[in-house]
Design an enzyme around this catalytic site. Structure first.
Site, PDB file in Angstrom:
ATOM      1  N   THR A 180       0.857  -1.184   0.000  1.00  0.00           N
ATOM      2  CA  THR A 180       0.000   0.000   0.000  1.00  0.00           C
ATOM      3  C   THR A 180       0.898   1.240   0.000  1.00  0.00           C
ATOM      4  O   THR A 180       2.024   1.171   0.449  1.00  0.00           O
ATOM      5  CB  THR A 180      -0.876  -0.046   1.261  1.00  0.00           C
ATOM      6  OG1 THR A 180      -1.591  -1.258   1.217  1.00  0.00           O
ATOM      7  CG2 THR A 180      -1.840   1.110   1.348  1.00  0.00           C
ATOM      8  N   THR A 198      -4.246   1.042  -2.172  1.00  0.00           N
ATOM      9  CA  THR A 198      -3.836  -0.285  -1.726  1.00  0.00           C
ATOM     10  C   THR A 198      -4.167  -1.353  -2.753  1.00  0.00           C
ATOM     11  O   THR A 198      -5.162  -1.240  -3.466  1.00  0.00           O
ATOM     12  CB  THR A 198      -4.533  -0.643  -0.384  1.00  0.00           C
ATOM     13  OG1 THR A 198      -4.040  -1.889   0.086  1.00  0.00           O
ATOM     14  CG2 THR A 198      -6.037  -0.735  -0.523  1.00  0.00           C
ATOM     15  N   ASN A 200      -3.777  -4.299  -1.188  1.00  0.00           N
ATOM     16  CA  ASN A 200      -3.809  -5.125   0.012  1.00  0.00           C
ATOM     17  C   ASN A 200      -2.461  -5.776   0.267  1.00  0.00           C
ATOM     18  O   ASN A 200      -1.518  -5.094   0.603  1.00  0.00           O
ATOM     19  CB  ASN A 200      -4.934  -6.151   0.009  1.00  0.00           C
ATOM     20  CG  ASN A 200      -5.144  -6.678   1.432  1.00  0.00           C
ATOM     21  OD1 ASN A 200      -5.112  -5.896   2.361  1.00  0.00           O
ATOM     22  ND2 ASN A 200      -5.324  -7.969   1.597  1.00  0.00           N
ATOM     23  N   GLU A 219      -8.084  -7.683  -2.204  1.00  0.00           N
ATOM     24  CA  GLU A 219      -8.874  -6.988  -1.180  1.00  0.00           C
ATOM     25  C   GLU A 219      -9.906  -7.887  -0.507  1.00  0.00           C
ATOM     26  O   GLU A 219     -10.474  -7.499   0.508  1.00  0.00           O
ATOM     27  CB  GLU A 219      -9.585  -5.777  -1.798  1.00  0.00           C
ATOM     28  CG  GLU A 219      -8.698  -4.551  -1.899  1.00  0.00           C
ATOM     29  CD  GLU A 219      -8.262  -4.064  -0.531  1.00  0.00           C
ATOM     30  OE1 GLU A 219      -7.088  -3.699  -0.392  1.00  0.00           O
ATOM     31  OE2 GLU A 219      -9.076  -4.066   0.402  1.00  0.00           O
ATOM     32  N   ASP A 222      -9.731  -8.168   3.160  1.00  0.00           N
ATOM     33  CA  ASP A 222     -10.209  -7.131   4.084  1.00  0.00           C
ATOM     34  C   ASP A 222     -11.645  -7.404   4.539  1.00  0.00           C
ATOM     35  O   ASP A 222     -12.145  -6.756   5.449  1.00  0.00           O
ATOM     36  CB  ASP A 222     -10.105  -5.734   3.460  1.00  0.00           C
ATOM     37  CG  ASP A 222      -8.705  -5.138   3.624  1.00  0.00           C
ATOM     38  OD1 ASP A 222      -7.961  -5.612   4.498  1.00  0.00           O
ATOM     39  OD2 ASP A 222      -8.363  -4.207   2.880  1.00  0.00           O
ATOM     40  N   SER A 251     -11.834  -1.298   5.016  1.00  0.00           N
ATOM     41  CA  SER A 251     -10.423  -0.898   4.971  1.00  0.00           C
ATOM     42  C   SER A 251      -9.999  -0.332   6.314  1.00  0.00           C
ATOM     43  O   SER A 251     -10.822  -0.039   7.183  1.00  0.00           O
ATOM     44  CB  SER A 251     -10.276   0.166   3.885  1.00  0.00           C
ATOM     45  OG  SER A 251      -9.000   0.730   3.905  1.00  0.00           O
ATOM     46  N   SER A 252      -8.686  -0.167   6.496  1.00  0.00           N
ATOM     47  CA  SER A 252      -8.164   0.584   7.650  1.00  0.00           C
ATOM     48  C   SER A 252      -7.447   1.851   7.190  1.00  0.00           C
ATOM     49  O   SER A 252      -6.864   2.561   8.006  1.00  0.00           O
ATOM     50  CB  SER A 252      -7.179  -0.274   8.445  1.00  0.00           C
ATOM     51  OG  SER A 252      -7.835  -1.378   8.999  1.00  0.00           O
ATOM     52  N   GLY A 271       0.159  -0.147   5.980  1.00  0.00           N
ATOM     53  CA  GLY A 271       0.461  -0.975   7.160  1.00  0.00           C
ATOM     54  C   GLY A 271      -0.704  -1.802   7.651  1.00  0.00           C
ATOM     55  O   GLY A 271      -0.765  -2.151   8.825  1.00  0.00           O
ATOM     56  N   GLY A 272      -1.675  -2.096   6.762  1.00  0.00           N
ATOM     57  CA  GLY A 272      -2.780  -2.981   7.152  1.00  0.00           C
ATOM     58  C   GLY A 272      -3.538  -2.430   8.344  1.00  0.00           C
ATOM     59  O   GLY A 272      -3.780  -1.226   8.446  1.00  0.00           O
TER      60      GLY A 272
HETATM   61  O1  DON Z   1      -7.372  -1.164   3.104  1.00  0.00           O
HETATM   62  C1  DON Z   1      -6.715  -1.731   3.982  1.00  0.00           C
HETATM   63  O2  DON Z   1      -6.867  -1.535   5.174  1.00  0.00           O
HETATM   64  C2  DON Z   1      -5.616  -2.715   3.563  1.00  0.00           C
HETATM   65  N1  DON Z   1      -5.921  -3.224   2.236  1.00  0.00           N
HETATM   66  C3  DON Z   1      -4.280  -2.026   3.643  1.00  0.00           C
HETATM   67  C4  DON Z   1      -3.136  -2.984   3.347  1.00  0.00           C
HETATM   68  C5  DON Z   1      -1.787  -2.402   3.606  1.00  0.00           C
HETATM   69  O3  DON Z   1      -1.633  -1.320   4.114  1.00  0.00           O
HETATM   70  C6  DON Z   1      -0.635  -3.278   3.229  1.00  0.00           C
HETATM   71  N2  DON Z   1       0.595  -2.540   3.221  1.00  0.00           N
HETATM   72  N3  DON Z   1       1.494  -2.556   3.962  1.00  0.00           N
END
Ligand code: DON
Length: 370
Positions: A180, A198, A200, A219, A222, A251-252, A271-272
């Site tokens: 992301t 992202t 993901n 995705e 998520d 999402s986050s 960062g998920g």
């Molecule tokens: O939308 C979200 O929360 C996730 N798809 C974000 C994933 C992410 O940040 C991965 N990268 N480090």
């Protein structure tokens, strides 16, 4: 690994971008190009149809906007951040509403961290319980963003004892089962952009449709694929975020603006599930007067309701602070792992300065423009 100096060329994505420039939405989601996407995914056993793409619409949504510390004597801040289907803005608002009733500046570090973690825990519980795609799920957003609701949650926080996540209502037994990018921009005219995009997980679904030049995302992760079962980022969810046709996953991502009387910050990171707490800690540091060059590098800590532990980067806490947190009942897990790639800029209107910080974890530095 390619050698240093190797040039990555992707003429397919250039052709795809030119197609979008020439034909817009129509050229991508319908017609020959859409067929190319659907054929490639179906050839791999995927379940796309031409209708899925033809019916897809980009939606513009009102950002979440609220005031932090509006009712206190300290300076108040106007925060503009991501709306559903990201949980980021709601979670940050809920956490800051809880924290607004505490005098964080008067506390020693472990007690400050304790209160922040307890607020994180409660907001991630609500994320797991309620949040999903606003087009399909009725969410109690008015409640989650209400200062009165936050006051109720605040009252459940013991000043020096961790609340086990399992004692919060709606606990789901987990046995039921890192790319992301974030840009923070302020231009010479004061226009601001905070944008996170992202696919993901690393390399998304690891699939490039031949002739298009870009990766398809993954995705689906998520969504809460099984209620109570952690996804790749360890977060759980419920029916609110179950996969159903047409739904967007929860999402986050938390691209945010922090607007004060003299200073404005633009903050975000990948960062998920940790995005929310990284952005929160960035907002708190910015409000406390730290500049992006500094706060993007601050060691981070995180609590997401489940697992019921504070995870911390090395250097986030001293040995003494860990002891105090443990005595309050927190499980603290420090590891060599680091997370995030925060990019932030700020504008000090009084001093007439722009500052930029980019995460040293990804090997870059910061800059100041006067
Ligand atoms: O939308 C979200 O929360 C996730 N798809 C974000 C994933 C992410 O940040 C991965 N990268 N480090």
């Amino acid at each position: 690994m390619p050698k240093a100096g190797w040039v990555f060329r992707n003429p397919d994505i250039a052709a795809t971008l030119e197609l979008i420039a020439a034909k817009g939405n129509e050229g991508f989601y319908r017609g020959e190009f859409a067929k190319k996407l659907v054929d490639a995914v179906r050839a791999q056993g995927g379940r796309w149809s031409l209708d899925d793409l033809a019916n897809y619409q980009v939606k513009e949504r009102e950002p979440i906007a609220f005031d932090y510390r509006a009712a206190s004597n300290a300076q108040s801040w106007h925060i503009v951040t991501a709306p559903p289907p990201s949980s980021g803005g709601i979670a940050i608002e809920e956490i800051l509403n809880i924290l607004a009733g505490f005098d964080l500046d008067k506390l020693d570090r472990p007690h400050r961290v304790h209160l922040i973690v307890e607020a994180m825990r409660r907001a991630y519980r609500d994320r797991a319980q309620y949040l999903g795609d606003p087009d399909y799920v009725q969410m109690p957003l008015a409640q989650l963003s209400s200062p009165l609701y936050a006051a109720g949650l605040r009252a459940t926080i013991h000043p020096d004892k961790a609340t086990p996540s399992s004692s919060l209502p709606g606990y789901l037994d987990p046995n039921q089962g890192p790319h992301t990018t974030h840009f923070s921009i302020i231009d010479a005219e004061g226009n601001m952009v905070s944008a996170t995009q992202t696919v993901n997980y690393v390399f998304g679904s690891c699939m490039v449709v031949p002739g298009t030049g870009f990766l398809l995302n993954d995705e689906m992760d998520d969504f809460a694929l099984v209620a109570g079962k952690a996804n790749v980022y360890g977060v759980v969810g419920n029916d609110a975020n179950a996969p159903k046709p047409g739904r967007r996953p929860l999402s986050s991502m938390s691209p945010s603006f922090v607007i004060g009387a003299d200073r404005i910050g633009v903050i975000g990171t990948p960062g998920g599930s940790r995005i929310i707490t990284m952005v929160l800690e960035g907002i708190l540091a910015f409000i406390d007067g730290e500049r992006p060059e500094k706060f993007v590098s601050n060691p981070r800590y995180h609590h997401q309701y489940l697992p019921d532990a504070i995870s911390a980067e090395k250097g986030a806490f001293t040995a003494d602070e860990i002891q105090v947190l443990q005595a309050m009942g927190h499980k603290v897990e420090v590891s060599n792992r680091t997370w995030g790639f925060m990019n932030a800029v700020s504008w000090d209107r009084k001093a007439g300065e722009l500052h930029a910080g980019t995460d040293p974890r990804q090997g870059s530095g910061g800059a100041v423009v006067k």
